[in-house]
Design a protein around this motif. Structure first.
Motif, PDB file in Angstrom:
ATOM      1  N   ARG A 158       0.708  -1.151  -0.078  1.00  0.00           N
ATOM      2  CA  ARG A 158      -0.078   0.131  -0.035  1.00  0.00           C
ATOM      3  C   ARG A 158       0.608   1.302   0.040  1.00  0.00           C
ATOM      4  O   ARG A 158       2.010   1.214   0.260  1.00  0.00           O
ATOM      5  CB  ARG A 158      -0.970   0.044   1.468  1.00  0.00           C
ATOM      6  CG  ARG A 158      -1.774  -0.985   1.338  1.00  0.00           C
ATOM      7  CD  ARG A 158      -2.860  -0.941   2.365  1.00  0.00           C
ATOM      8  NE  ARG A 158      -1.885  -1.144   3.870  1.00  0.00           N
ATOM      9  CZ  ARG A 158      -2.050  -0.579   5.120  1.00  0.00           C
ATOM     10  NH1 ARG A 158      -3.183  -0.216   5.156  1.00  0.00           N
ATOM     11  NH2 ARG A 158      -1.037  -0.964   5.830  1.00  0.00           N
ATOM     12  N   ASP A 159       0.199   2.295  -0.168  1.00  0.00           N
ATOM     13  CA  ASP A 159       0.984   3.600  -0.227  1.00  0.00           C
ATOM     14  C   ASP A 159       1.062   4.009   1.007  1.00  0.00           C
ATOM     15  O   ASP A 159       0.561   3.425   2.202  1.00  0.00           O
ATOM     16  CB  ASP A 159      -0.104   4.579  -0.849  1.00  0.00           C
ATOM     17  CG  ASP A 159       0.297   6.088  -0.974  1.00  0.00           C
ATOM     18  OD1 ASP A 159       0.049   6.772   0.268  1.00  0.00           O
ATOM     19  OD2 ASP A 159       1.016   6.596  -1.845  1.00  0.00           O
ATOM     20  N   ILE A 160       2.423   4.762   1.242  1.00  0.00           N
ATOM     21  CA  ILE A 160       2.802   5.279   2.778  1.00  0.00           C
ATOM     22  C   ILE A 160       1.625   5.760   3.470  1.00  0.00           C
ATOM     23  O   ILE A 160       1.716   5.748   4.532  1.00  0.00           O
ATOM     24  CB  ILE A 160       3.976   6.066   2.670  1.00  0.00           C
ATOM     25  CG1 ILE A 160       4.758   6.035   3.947  1.00  0.00           C
ATOM     26  CG2 ILE A 160       3.962   7.293   2.082  1.00  0.00           C
ATOM     27  CD1 ILE A 160       6.308   6.431   3.970  1.00  0.00           C
ATOM     28  N   ARG A 161       0.919   6.582   2.739  1.00  0.00           N
ATOM     29  CA  ARG A 161      -0.219   7.310   3.467  1.00  0.00           C
ATOM     30  C   ARG A 161      -1.187   6.275   4.084  1.00  0.00           C
ATOM     31  O   ARG A 161      -2.030   6.370   5.145  1.00  0.00           O
ATOM     32  CB  ARG A 161      -1.036   8.166   2.877  1.00  0.00           C
ATOM     33  CG  ARG A 161      -0.332   9.514   2.268  1.00  0.00           C
ATOM     34  CD  ARG A 161      -0.708  10.422   1.207  1.00  0.00           C
ATOM     35  NE  ARG A 161      -0.982   9.489   0.014  1.00  0.00           N
ATOM     36  CZ  ARG A 161      -0.405   9.641  -1.194  1.00  0.00           C
ATOM     37  NH1 ARG A 161       0.170  11.023  -1.523  1.00  0.00           N
ATOM     38  NH2 ARG A 161      -0.887   9.009  -2.312  1.00  0.00           N
ATOM     39  N   GLU A 162      -1.592   5.107   3.579  1.00  0.00           N
ATOM     40  CA  GLU A 162      -2.416   4.068   3.970  1.00  0.00           C
ATOM     41  C   GLU A 162      -1.717   3.494   5.155  1.00  0.00           C
ATOM     42  O   GLU A 162      -2.085   2.880   6.297  1.00  0.00           O
ATOM     43  CB  GLU A 162      -2.485   3.238   2.795  1.00  0.00           C
ATOM     44  CG  GLU A 162      -3.494   3.572   1.668  1.00  0.00           C
ATOM     45  CD  GLU A 162      -3.535   2.659   0.578  1.00  0.00           C
ATOM     46  OE1 GLU A 162      -4.701   2.055   0.413  1.00  0.00           O
ATOM     47  OE2 GLU A 162      -2.610   2.444  -0.162  1.00  0.00           O
ATOM     48  N   ARG A 163      -0.371   3.058   4.897  1.00  0.00           N
ATOM     49  CA  ARG A 163       0.395   2.415   5.991  1.00  0.00           C
ATOM     50  C   ARG A 163       0.520   3.241   7.109  1.00  0.00           C
ATOM     51  O   ARG A 163       0.363   2.553   8.334  1.00  0.00           O
ATOM     52  CB  ARG A 163       1.638   2.053   5.420  1.00  0.00           C
ATOM     53  CG  ARG A 163       2.446   0.915   6.229  1.00  0.00           C
ATOM     54  CD  ARG A 163       3.799   0.540   5.435  1.00  0.00           C
ATOM     55  NE  ARG A 163       4.603  -0.036   6.751  1.00  0.00           N
ATOM     56  CZ  ARG A 163       4.818  -1.256   7.080  1.00  0.00           C
ATOM     57  NH1 ARG A 163       3.710  -2.032   6.443  1.00  0.00           N
ATOM     58  NH2 ARG A 163       5.319  -1.806   7.969  1.00  0.00           N
ATOM     59  N   ALA A 164       0.432   4.320   7.203  1.00  0.00           N
ATOM     60  CA  ALA A 164       0.719   5.355   8.446  1.00  0.00           C
ATOM     61  C   ALA A 164      -0.705   5.206   9.239  1.00  0.00           C
ATOM     62  O   ALA A 164      -0.690   5.576  10.281  1.00  0.00           O
ATOM     63  CB  ALA A 164       0.691   6.738   7.786  1.00  0.00           C
ATOM     64  N   LYS A 165      -1.526   4.784   8.620  1.00  0.00           N
ATOM     65  CA  LYS A 165      -2.849   4.707   9.402  1.00  0.00           C
ATOM     66  C   LYS A 165      -3.216   3.383  10.138  1.00  0.00           C
ATOM     67  O   LYS A 165      -3.996   3.199  11.139  1.00  0.00           O
ATOM     68  CB  LYS A 165      -4.042   4.606   8.588  1.00  0.00           C
ATOM     69  CG  LYS A 165      -4.328   6.059   7.985  1.00  0.00           C
ATOM     70  CD  LYS A 165      -5.597   6.034   6.770  1.00  0.00           C
ATOM     71  CE  LYS A 165      -5.727   7.280   6.213  1.00  0.00           C
ATOM     72  NZ  LYS A 165      -6.807   7.330   5.244  1.00  0.00           N
ATOM     73  N   GLY A 166      -2.066   2.392   9.972  1.00  0.00           N
ATOM     74  CA  GLY A 166      -2.002   0.881  10.657  1.00  0.00           C
ATOM     75  C   GLY A 166      -1.543  -0.017   9.695  1.00  0.00           C
ATOM     76  O   GLY A 166      -1.641   0.044   8.520  1.00  0.00           O
ATOM     77  N   PHE A 167      -0.683  -0.875  10.237  1.00  0.00           N
ATOM     78  CA  PHE A 167       0.045  -2.168   9.212  1.00  0.00           C
ATOM     79  C   PHE A 167       0.065  -3.362  10.223  1.00  0.00           C
ATOM     80  O   PHE A 167      -0.169  -3.394  11.238  1.00  0.00           O
ATOM     81  CB  PHE A 167       1.240  -1.563   8.682  1.00  0.00           C
ATOM     82  CG  PHE A 167       2.087  -1.255   9.848  1.00  0.00           C
ATOM     83  CD1 PHE A 167       3.224  -2.237  10.395  1.00  0.00           C
ATOM     84  CD2 PHE A 167       2.330   0.104  10.386  1.00  0.00           C
ATOM     85  CE1 PHE A 167       3.880  -1.761  11.527  1.00  0.00           C
ATOM     86  CE2 PHE A 167       3.133   0.597  11.201  1.00  0.00           C
ATOM     87  CZ  PHE A 167       4.132  -0.319  11.822  1.00  0.00           C
ATOM     88  N   ILE A 168       0.293  -4.427   9.490  1.00  0.00           N
ATOM     89  CA  ILE A 168       0.344  -5.758  10.051  1.00  0.00           C
ATOM     90  C   ILE A 168       1.596  -5.705  10.688  1.00  0.00           C
ATOM     91  O   ILE A 168       2.747  -5.437   9.943  1.00  0.00           O
ATOM     92  CB  ILE A 168       0.353  -6.794   9.006  1.00  0.00           C
ATOM     93  CG1 ILE A 168      -1.217  -6.870   8.345  1.00  0.00           C
ATOM     94  CG2 ILE A 168       0.225  -8.330   9.687  1.00  0.00           C
ATOM     95  CD1 ILE A 168      -1.444  -7.881   7.032  1.00  0.00           C
ATOM     96  N   PRO A 169       1.735  -6.195  12.013  1.00  0.00           N
ATOM     97  CA  PRO A 169       3.150  -6.239  12.545  1.00  0.00           C
ATOM     98  C   PRO A 169       4.109  -7.054  12.036  1.00  0.00           C
ATOM     99  O   PRO A 169       3.802  -8.140  11.531  1.00  0.00           O
ATOM    100  CB  PRO A 169       2.729  -6.908  14.143  1.00  0.00           C
ATOM    101  CG  PRO A 169       1.012  -6.466  14.145  1.00  0.00           C
ATOM    102  CD  PRO A 169       0.680  -6.603  12.933  1.00  0.00           C
ATOM    103  N   GLY A 170       5.253  -6.526  11.831  1.00  0.00           N
ATOM    104  CA  GLY A 170       6.364  -7.224  11.210  1.00  0.00           C
ATOM    105  C   GLY A 170       6.590  -7.186   9.661  1.00  0.00           C
ATOM    106  O   GLY A 170       7.223  -7.812   9.255  1.00  0.00           O
TER     107      GLY A 170
END
Length: 131
Positions: free
Chosen positions: A42-54
């Protein structure tokens, strides 16, 4: 407007017909498996809202270059022998296309069929950049 010969949805359907798809439940069960590398495209703006640990962040626009050892952009994380690589995006469309492209290159990968949105809905663990 140009008439398209193939729609985006048709491209995704064709990709999904020839790639490995992982269910959300199966990936939640493998989140701590050291032999599974979860790749967030995903785009970095999407990831900034949350991501899968690791998970490893590999933006969709750079993925093929990061996987290719002959590319000046190659990333060592993609050279780990014996690992299972599972790509994901928000809903499974971009990751299906990306997985098909990597498979075409000879890089074995699968994708999270229903994406990060289903991961969240299913109660999968989520981290945020600020902890």
């Amino acid at each position: 407007m140009t008439d398209l010969h193939t729609t985006a949805a048709e491209l995704v359907a064709a990709a999904r017909a020839r790639i490995a798809e992982i269910s959300t439940a199966d990936l939640i069960n493998a989140v701590d498996d050291p032999d599974t590398v979860i790749v967030d495209i995903r785009d970095i703006r999407e990831r900034a809202k949350g991501f899968i640990p690791g998970s490893v962040h590999a933006p969709r626009g750079m993925l093929e270059f990061w996987v290719d050892p002959s590319s000046p952009y190659y990333r060592d994380v993609f050279g780990q022998a014996g690992k299972r690589y599972v790509l994901h995006c928000a809903s499974g469309w971009r990751s299906a296309l990306a997985t098909a492209a990597l498979n075409d290159m000879g890089f074995e990968a699968a994708h999270l069929r229903d994406g990060f949105s289903d991961w969240v809905k299913a109660g999968g663990p989520v981290e945020t950049p600020d902890g």
